[in-house]
Design a protein around this motif. Structure first.
Motif, PDB file in Angstrom:
ATOM      1  N   MET A 202       0.853  -1.196   0.000  1.00 19.11           N
ATOM      2  CA  MET A 202       0.000   0.000   0.000  1.00 19.11           C
ATOM      3  C   MET A 202       0.882   1.237   0.000  1.00 19.11           C
ATOM      4  O   MET A 202       1.785   1.387   0.816  1.00 19.11           O
ATOM      5  CB  MET A 202      -0.904   0.005   1.235  1.00 19.11           C
ATOM      6  N   ASP A 203       0.620   2.121  -0.989  1.00 18.23           N
ATOM      7  CA  ASP A 203       1.408   3.350  -1.043  1.00 18.23           C
ATOM      8  C   ASP A 203       0.719   4.433  -0.214  1.00 18.23           C
ATOM      9  O   ASP A 203      -0.382   4.262   0.301  1.00 18.23           O
ATOM     10  CB  ASP A 203       1.602   3.797  -2.497  1.00 18.23           C
ATOM     11  N   ARG A 204       1.390   5.597  -0.115  1.00 13.20           N
ATOM     12  CA  ARG A 204       0.887   6.686   0.729  1.00 13.20           C
ATOM     13  C   ARG A 204      -0.440   7.224   0.219  1.00 13.20           C
ATOM     14  O   ARG A 204      -1.340   7.570   1.007  1.00 13.20           O
ATOM     15  CB  ARG A 204       1.929   7.795   0.809  1.00 13.20           C
ATOM     16  N   LYS A 205      -0.569   7.278  -1.116  1.00  9.41           N
ATOM     17  CA  LYS A 205      -1.802   7.817  -1.686  1.00  9.41           C
ATOM     18  C   LYS A 205      -2.993   6.934  -1.316  1.00  9.41           C
ATOM     19  O   LYS A 205      -4.068   7.425  -0.936  1.00  9.41           O
ATOM     20  CB  LYS A 205      -1.656   7.900  -3.198  1.00  9.41           C
ATOM     21  N   THR A 206      -2.792   5.609  -1.415  1.00 11.73           N
ATOM     22  CA  THR A 206      -3.874   4.689  -1.055  1.00 11.73           C
ATOM     23  C   THR A 206      -4.197   4.788   0.432  1.00 11.73           C
ATOM     24  O   THR A 206      -5.359   4.758   0.855  1.00 11.73           O
ATOM     25  CB  THR A 206      -3.467   3.251  -1.411  1.00 11.73           C
ATOM     26  N   TYR A 207      -3.144   4.898   1.262  1.00 12.67           N
ATOM     27  CA  TYR A 207      -3.322   5.028   2.714  1.00 12.67           C
ATOM     28  C   TYR A 207      -4.165   6.249   3.058  1.00 12.67           C
ATOM     29  O   TYR A 207      -5.099   6.194   3.860  1.00 12.67           O
ATOM     30  CB  TYR A 207      -1.950   5.113   3.371  1.00 12.67           C
ATOM     31  N   THR A 208      -3.832   7.373   2.394  1.00 10.99           N
ATOM     32  CA  THR A 208      -4.579   8.609   2.652  1.00 10.99           C
ATOM     33  C   THR A 208      -6.038   8.464   2.234  1.00 10.99           C
ATOM     34  O   THR A 208      -6.963   8.911   2.919  1.00 10.99           O
ATOM     35  CB  THR A 208      -3.927   9.777   1.907  1.00 10.99           C
ATOM     36  N   ALA A 209      -6.256   7.810   1.095  1.00 13.48           N
ATOM     37  CA  ALA A 209      -7.622   7.615   0.618  1.00 13.48           C
ATOM     38  C   ALA A 209      -8.425   6.719   1.564  1.00 13.48           C
ATOM     39  O   ALA A 209      -9.611   6.956   1.832  1.00 13.48           O
ATOM     40  CB  ALA A 209      -7.595   7.012  -0.796  1.00 13.48           C
ATOM     41  N   GLU A 210      -7.769   5.672   2.099  1.00 14.13           N
ATOM     42  CA  GLU A 210      -8.448   4.782   3.033  1.00 14.13           C
ATOM     43  C   GLU A 210      -8.818   5.507   4.331  1.00 14.13           C
ATOM     44  O   GLU A 210      -9.873   5.264   4.920  1.00 14.13           O
ATOM     45  CB  GLU A 210      -7.559   3.573   3.333  1.00 14.13           C
ATOM     46  N   LEU A 211      -7.904   6.398   4.783  1.00 16.61           N
ATOM     47  CA  LEU A 211      -8.221   7.185   5.976  1.00 16.61           C
ATOM     48  C   LEU A 211      -9.452   8.057   5.755  1.00 16.61           C
ATOM     49  O   LEU A 211     -10.325   8.173   6.616  1.00 16.61           O
ATOM     50  CB  LEU A 211      -7.023   8.057   6.366  1.00 16.61           C
ATOM     51  N   ALA A 212      -9.510   8.684   4.584  1.00 11.98           N
ATOM     52  CA  ALA A 212     -10.667   9.525   4.278  1.00 11.98           C
ATOM     53  C   ALA A 212     -11.948   8.700   4.239  1.00 11.98           C
ATOM     54  O   ALA A 212     -13.001   9.107   4.750  1.00 11.98           O
ATOM     55  CB  ALA A 212     -10.445  10.237   2.940  1.00 11.98           C
ATOM     56  N   ALA A 213     -11.855   7.507   3.643  1.00 11.77           N
ATOM     57  CA  ALA A 213     -13.029   6.647   3.587  1.00 11.77           C
ATOM     58  C   ALA A 213     -13.443   6.184   4.982  1.00 11.77           C
ATOM     59  O   ALA A 213     -14.635   6.042   5.290  1.00 11.77           O
ATOM     60  CB  ALA A 213     -12.737   5.433   2.681  1.00 11.77           C
ATOM     61  N   LEU A 214     -12.426   5.920   5.837  1.00 12.70           N
ATOM     62  CA  LEU A 214     -12.720   5.491   7.202  1.00 12.70           C
ATOM     63  C   LEU A 214     -13.419   6.593   7.993  1.00 12.70           C
ATOM     64  O   LEU A 214     -14.344   6.341   8.767  1.00 12.70           O
ATOM     65  CB  LEU A 214     -11.422   5.074   7.890  1.00 12.70           C
ATOM     66  N   ARG A 215     -12.977   7.841   7.774  1.00  6.50           N
ATOM     67  CA  ARG A 215     -13.623   8.962   8.463  1.00  6.50           C
ATOM     68  C   ARG A 215     -15.076   9.105   8.014  1.00  6.50           C
ATOM     69  O   ARG A 215     -15.971   9.381   8.809  1.00  6.50           O
ATOM     70  CB  ARG A 215     -12.844  10.253   8.211  1.00  6.50           C
TER      71      ARG A 215
END
Length: 758
Positions: A1-14
């Protein structure tokens, strides 16, 4: 998992968190609504049990419950034949007796059942001579007359104190009740009346409702001005009517409500309120009825061609008349327009005892009362009763700035029910021999002046925090002391210490008409609820501390919701009291005194109005028609049946039983120990605990009677102990409250004749 995917997952989690939060709120709201509907269904099922022909299967089908569930809610609907139930009970009892007792197992203890409260002062030395053991006494409380049988010979077992307890302001608990656990030493005398079960704070979601407020129900400052009502004053004995600035003599005929209304409205059209100052026409022919209440109900409902019972509108739709033995309220409307203007017939005794004052003096007293209140409230209006007036005046002191500018929230219905069931009102207790002499050397009465006004400076506000035994035990001693001194209400197990030889300190519940007793026998143990002021006194009194175990409690935020209201009423009372001693005209002095008593009633009954007991709805039904479910019949005549029924708690925005309970607790504590202060310095003490053991004869809400004079200072301030009566002995000890009241009247007359220096 790259940083971009990580950031997107955080946004989805929020985003998911937000959706979950919204869904949880919806579920909570739905659950709350479901609980509310279930409660309504249970109340309706219970109400149907009042119908003689109700059957459990039909109720179950209509409600969607099983027959078993219906029977659990309303046991009267149990269709099982009585003989079958009895046989089943016998079988269960036999099986229980035959079954071997299970071996005890050690169970893990997650939290303490009780936490011992800290001693708050160094005890005095244990008295050498303990008080003599009292004999058990059967007690029955009927509010008007308290009857006590003669003491029986003392038995070897140590009984709890014999006492006559008057009703405390409370209602049936809405929470599940937990049994009181009296010690063997205390249970015997109490058992004759029967220990009363006290509710406790339940666990889980049900318990959470005891730490909540009612949604959408807040005490707000009114945005309107009350309208004054056209009022007259009538002496029903002489026919004298005070209307505006004149007095006329009326012919009242046989003094039925219709004849009184016809006579008064002929002279003073438009009258909306008639105060009867003397004569009590509602007692006419009382000897023909089994109870005084029946006589009053019959008088209120006397048929008339021109007048009918007013049905009112809105909340008062079912109000009708208010049946009371001495202070009834009749509400009437013309038969031609039953929904039209209403005229009330009321008793002057709601406000003050006229004590022989004529209608002119009563009218002047009302005028002086209004003028005194007007100096502190620009929009003051005298309403029908002191309770209504007190609450209306209080509502106009709700702050417009600060934390409570939006109003004070009303507690949940469950918590209000708990406070009604566990927060007693005034202490009324007759101490019987051998705790006091059979022959009293004297009977000396002390009365606390304007007593409740002294206890309004601090009151509980907001949503309470539940304190469990474990939470209390985990506190530091300083935190425990602070909690006990704060606005709080505690479920406690109490033990009277060895060597105690004085009066009881805390109330213990017994069965009867909301009765309480005050155990004082060394070793007596009982479970009760008490306010922080009383619990603190039990732990800190100067004689010796009692053992108090905290089982649970409710801790409120300290606030001042009644302080401004109390200050204004105290100022009005002081103005009228001064006028009653300084005015040059005797009639005006009497009127000012009566007006000062009315201010006391405004505070006293206004405070009681905050308690907001479950409503009693009264009404009438023509003979032959079906009565509403769950009613109590008050009486009947040839035309109608008069009834009343419990209507539960209304959505009253001014319902604050936590305030009434806290003030009453403080007043009961002050009957035992009250401090006189000069600034912050305590300069003197008064109260029962500062009299010699064996000298206290009677407690009466805001006064006490003893066998000897006390050196208690009197400054004329609210709460001070005033010498009110002195009956020179020897005096035969009264065996009932009625006998005591007769002796009290003699003592007051003797003091008035001989003066306070006798």
């Amino acid at each position: 998992m790259d940083r971009k995917t990580y950031t997107a997952e955080l946004a989805a989690l929020r985003q998911l968190r937000t959706e979950i939060t919204a869904a949880e709120k919806q579920v909570a709201a739905a659950q709350k609504e479901l609980d509310k509907l279930n409660q309504q269904r249970s109340r309706r099922v219970a109400g149907l049990a009042g119908y003689e022909g109700a059957q459990a299967p039909a109720v179950a089908k209509a409600s969607g419950l099983s027959v078993g569930d219906v029977v659990r809610i309303a046991p009267l609907l149990d269709p099982t034949p009585a003989a079958v139930r009895a046989a089943k009970a016998d079988d269960q009892a036999a099986a229980a007796a035959a079954a071997p007792a299970p071996a005890p197992e050690a169970a893990p203890v997650e939290e303490p059942a009780a936490a011992v409260a800290p001693v708050l002062t160094r005890p005095a030395p244990v008295p050498e001579q303990p008080a003599p053991t009292p004999a058990p006494v059967d007690v029955e409380d009927h509010r008007v007359e308290v009857v006590a049988e003669q003491p029986a010979p003392a038995e070897p077992a140590v009984p709890a104190p014999a006492a006559l307890a008057a009703p405390a302001a409370q209602a049936a608990p809405t929470a599940p009740a937990a049994p009181v656990v009296p010690a063997a030493a205390a249970s015997r005398p109490v058992a004759e009346a029967g220990p009363r079960e006290m509710p406790t704070l339940p666990e889980g979601p049900t318990g959470a409702r005891f730490e909540a407020v009612t949604t959408g129900l807040v005490s707000k400052r009114p945005n309107f001005t009350q309208q004054a009502r056209s009022t007259v004053f009538l002496d029903a004995a002489t026919g004298d009517l005070a209307v505006r600035d004149r007095v006329v003599r009326l012919d009242l005929g046989t003094r039925t409500p219709g004849e009184i209304l016809d006579a008064v409205l002929h002279i003073a059209p438009g009258t909306e309120r008639i105060y009867i100052t003397a004569g009590a026409p509602w007692h006419d022919g009382a000897e023909r009825y089994s109870t005084l209440k029946d006589a009053v109900a019959a008088w209120l409902n006397r048929p008339s061609e021109r007048w009918t019972t007013a049905v009112g509108a809105g909340r008062d739709k079912l109000a009708g008349h208010f049946v009371h033995q001495h202070q009834p309220v009749g509400r009437y409307a013309p038969t031609t327009t039953p929904d039209g203007p209403v005229t009330e017939i009321r008793s002057m005794g709601e406000w003050f005892d006229p004590d022989g004052a004529d209608v002119t003096t009563c009218r002047d007293a009302f005028r002086l009362l209004w003028q005194a209140l007007r100096r502190h409230w620009d929009d003051a209006v005298l309403m029908g009763s002191p309770s209504q007036t007190g609450r209306d005046l209080w509502s106009r002191t709700i702050p417009t700035t600060g934390k409570w500018a939006g109003g004070y929230p009303v507690l949940s219905e469950e918590l209000r029910g708990l406070l009604h069931a566990t927060g007693g009102q005034g202490r009324t207790e007759l101490i019987l021999p051998p705790r006091v002499p059979e022959q009293l050397p004297a009977l000396v009465e002390y009365d606390r002046t304007f007593a409740y006004a002294k206890h309004l400076w601090k009151s509980p506000v907001g949503t309470p925090r539940r304190i469990t035994a474990a939470a209390f035990a985990a506190m530091t001693e300083q935190e425990q002391i602070k909690a006990l001194m704060s606005c709080s209400h505690w479920n406690v197990r109490v033990t009277v210490p060895a060597g105690w030889n004085h009066v009881g300190l805390l109330p213990a519940p017994v069965t009867g008409d909301r009765a309480w007793v005050y155990p004082s026998e060394p070793g007596a143990t009982f479970t009760t609820w008490a306010g922080g002021a009383e619990v603190h006194l039990a732990l800190s009194n100067h004689l010796m501390p009692w053992k108090v175990e905290i089982l649970g409690g409710l801790l409120f935020e300290d606030g001042k919701p009644l302080d401004e209201w109390g200050k204004r009423l105290k100022s009005a009372w002081a103005d009228l009291t001064n006028l009653s001693t300084l005015h040059g005209d005797e009639r005006q002095r009497t009127a000012a005194y009566l007006a000062s008593r009315a201010v006391r009633s405004v505070l006293l009954f206004g405070l009681g109005g905050f308690a907001q007991r479950p409503r009693l709805v009264s009404g009438t039904t023509p003979i032959g028609e079906a009565l509403p479910a769950g009613v109590e019949i008050l009486g009947q005549d040839g035309e109608v049946v008069t009834w009343q029924r419990q209507a539960g708690f209304s959505r009253d925005p001014y319902a604050h039983p936590e305030w009434a309970a806290y003030v009453w607790s403080g007043a009961r504590a002050a009957l035992l120990d009250m401090k006189y202060r000069q600034g912050k310095e305590v300069i003197a003490h008064a109260g029962a605990l500062h009299a010699r053991p064996g000298t206290v004869v009677y407690f009466g809400t805001d006064g006490i009677a003893l066998t000897e004079r006390q050196p208690w200072p009197y400054r004329g301030e609210p709460g001070d102990y005033l010498l009110k009566g002195h009956l020179t002995g020897p005096v035969e000890h009264p065996t009932s409250q009625e006998q005591y009241l007769k002796l009290r009247a003699l003592g007051r007359a003797e003091l008035a004749e001989k003066g306070s220096d006798q």
